[in-house]
Write a protein that holds these residues in place. Structure first.
Motif, PDB file in Angstrom:
ATOM      1  N   GLU A   1       0.744  -1.056  -0.055  1.00 37.23           N
ATOM      2  CA  GLU A   1      -0.047   0.058  -0.087  1.00 37.23           C
ATOM      3  C   GLU A   1       0.755   1.209  -0.052  1.00 37.23           C
ATOM      4  OE1 GLU A   1      -3.744  -0.219   1.957  1.00 37.23           O
ATOM      5  OE2 GLU A   1      -2.890  -1.679   2.843  1.00 37.23           O
ATOM      6  N   PHE A   2       1.330   1.488  -1.305  1.00 34.54           N
ATOM      7  CA  PHE A   2       2.301   2.592  -1.209  1.00 34.54           C
ATOM      8  C   PHE A   2       1.640   3.422  -2.599  1.00 34.54           C
ATOM      9  CE2 PHE A   2       6.856   3.835  -2.880  1.00 34.54           C
ATOM     10  CZ  PHE A   2       6.948   5.067  -1.883  1.00 34.54           C
ATOM     11  N   HIS A   3       1.395   4.725  -2.310  1.00 34.62           N
ATOM     12  CA  HIS A   3       0.711   5.303  -3.361  1.00 34.62           C
ATOM     13  C   HIS A   3       0.768   6.897  -3.461  1.00 34.62           C
ATOM     14  CE1 HIS A   3      -1.940   5.866  -0.129  1.00 34.62           C
ATOM     15  NE2 HIS A   3      -2.012   4.688   0.158  1.00 34.62           N
ATOM     16  N   PRO A   4       0.304   7.511  -4.453  1.00 34.35           N
ATOM     17  CA  PRO A   4       0.359   9.047  -4.330  1.00 34.35           C
ATOM     18  C   PRO A   4      -0.601   9.474  -3.283  1.00 34.35           C
ATOM     19  CG  PRO A   4       0.141   8.520  -6.393  1.00 34.35           C
ATOM     20  CD  PRO A   4      -0.069   7.163  -5.717  1.00 34.35           C
ATOM     21  N   GLY A   5      -0.519  10.546  -2.504  1.00 34.23           N
ATOM     22  CA  GLY A   5      -1.250  11.035  -1.641  1.00 34.23           C
ATOM     23  C   GLY A   5      -0.880  12.367  -0.885  1.00 34.23           C
ATOM     24  N   GLU A   6      -1.229  12.449   0.287  1.00 28.19           N
ATOM     25  CA  GLU A   6      -1.014  13.646   1.164  1.00 28.19           C
ATOM     26  C   GLU A   6       0.211  13.729   1.751  1.00 28.19           C
ATOM     27  OE1 GLU A   6      -3.079  16.135   4.704  1.00 28.19           O
ATOM     28  OE2 GLU A   6      -3.719  14.131   4.167  1.00 28.19           O
ATOM     29  N   ARG A   7       1.033  14.871   1.693  1.00 31.29           N
ATOM     30  CA  ARG A   7       2.071  14.961   2.609  1.00 31.29           C
ATOM     31  C   ARG A   7       1.824  15.290   3.888  1.00 31.29           C
ATOM     32  NH1 ARG A   7       5.381  18.481   5.166  1.00 31.29           N
ATOM     33  NH2 ARG A   7       7.789  18.545   4.644  1.00 31.29           N
ATOM     34  N   THR A   8       1.931  14.779   4.896  1.00 32.37           N
ATOM     35  CA  THR A   8       1.523  15.054   6.206  1.00 32.37           C
ATOM     36  C   THR A   8       2.851  15.271   7.013  1.00 32.37           C
ATOM     37  OG1 THR A   8       1.600  12.583   7.075  1.00 32.37           O
ATOM     38  CG2 THR A   8      -0.296  13.291   6.036  1.00 32.37           C
ATOM     39  N   GLY A   9       3.883  14.720   6.736  1.00 35.76           N
ATOM     40  CA  GLY A   9       5.198  14.862   7.711  1.00 35.76           C
ATOM     41  C   GLY A   9       5.371  13.946   8.434  1.00 35.76           C
ATOM     42  N   HIS A  10       4.689  13.063   8.745  1.00 38.40           N
ATOM     43  CA  HIS A  10       4.334  12.105   9.766  1.00 38.40           C
ATOM     44  C   HIS A  10       4.668  10.575   9.141  1.00 38.40           C
ATOM     45  CE1 HIS A  10       3.258  15.127  12.664  1.00 38.40           C
ATOM     46  NE2 HIS A  10       2.054  15.229  11.881  1.00 38.40           N
ATOM     47  N   TYR A  11       5.438   9.714   9.825  1.00 36.83           N
ATOM     48  CA  TYR A  11       5.642   8.381   9.600  1.00 36.83           C
ATOM     49  C   TYR A  11       6.412   7.785  10.469  1.00 36.83           C
ATOM     50  CZ  TYR A  11      10.479  10.203   8.794  1.00 36.83           C
ATOM     51  OH  TYR A  11      11.491  10.717   8.889  1.00 36.83           O
ATOM     52  N   ARG A  12       6.401   6.344  10.692  1.00 35.80           N
ATOM     53  CA  ARG A  12       7.126   5.502  11.693  1.00 35.80           C
ATOM     54  C   ARG A  12       8.381   4.802  10.854  1.00 35.80           C
ATOM     55  NH1 ARG A  12       3.908   1.743  14.076  1.00 35.80           N
ATOM     56  NH2 ARG A  12       2.498   2.159  12.528  1.00 35.80           N
ATOM     57  N   THR A  13       9.181   4.272  11.337  1.00 32.24           N
ATOM     58  CA  THR A  13      10.261   3.705  10.815  1.00 32.24           C
ATOM     59  C   THR A  13      10.644   2.102  11.736  1.00 32.24           C
ATOM     60  OG1 THR A  13      12.101   4.712  11.992  1.00 32.24           O
ATOM     61  CG2 THR A  13      11.497   5.706  10.081  1.00 32.24           C
TER      62      THR A  13
END
Length: 212
Positions: A158-170
């Motif tokens: 599930e990797f696709h164009p979308g919104e830039r939120t500036g949040h993620y986990r690693t």
């Protein structure tokens, strides 16, 4: 401010990394095989001929850079390993060589049993060759020495164009999942993770993945 060279900057991920880096004030050079065809990058980006599989091209562009981002794609299995070999052998003896940031495949991540996702018998055959090629590149980086590298994997599905939120986990070698077991990320936030890693290295000579 960093000087960032993006190989494959005309592609889906490379163009977003360019835009994210420019947004933060970095100096960005887009290295593409056909500069005349790339007209959609931010005006601040310098577009030049470049090929990550060419030692001459890498040697010409590396002195300009603090980081070389590899965002290339193409048919077959050998492209990514060839680029990795070219970068490592060219940069190895170069004074103050830039860091390699390789945008790799999500299918190289590990399933709960420790096997690679691409080795699952149900993995789609149409993606297996490119996934194996990205795995070859990762194996090569891990066996290399004399350079500094980071390999960045997106979610496997599930990797696709979308919104830039500036949040993620690693995480390292296993997909980052939410409370529903899904691993999801937008292209835009993947670019955020890549530029964050350039600005504040946390995964030196290692692979990491990102998702919400």
């Amino acid at each position: 401010m960093s000087n960032i060279v993006v190989f494959g900057a005309g592609g889906t991920l490379g163009s977003r990394v360019c835009a994210e880096a420019v947004r933060r004030g970095h100096q960005v050079t887009a290295a593409v095989r056909r500069p005349e065809a790339v007209t959609y990058l931010p005006p601040e980006v310098s577009v030049v001929p470049g090929d990550a599989t060419s030692a001459r091209s890498v040697a010409e562009l590396a002195p300009l850079a603090d980081a070389l981002v590899v965002a290339i794609g193409g048919p077959g299995r050998t492209l990514w390993r060839e680029a990795a070999e070219t970068l490592v052998t060219t940069l190895r003896d170069m004074p103050a060589a830039p860091r390699i940031i390789h945008l790799g495949g999500g299918a190289t991540l590990l399933a709960p049993d420790g096997s690679r996702l691409l080795d699952d018998p149900e993995f789609p055959d149409r993606y297996r060759e490119s996934a194996a090629g990205q795995a070859d590149a990762l194996d090569y980086y891990r066996s290399s020495n004399g350079v500094t590298w980071t390999y960045v994997s997106p979610p496997p599905l599930e990797f696709h164009p979308g919104e830039r939120t500036g949040h993620y986990r690693t995480d390292g070698d296993r997909p980052v999942t939410d409370e529903h077991g899904r691993s999801v990320l937008s292209y835009e936030d993947f670019a955020v993770a890549v530029v964050d890693e350039i600005e504040q290295p946390r995964f030196t000579d290692a692979r990491f993945t990102a998702a919400y």
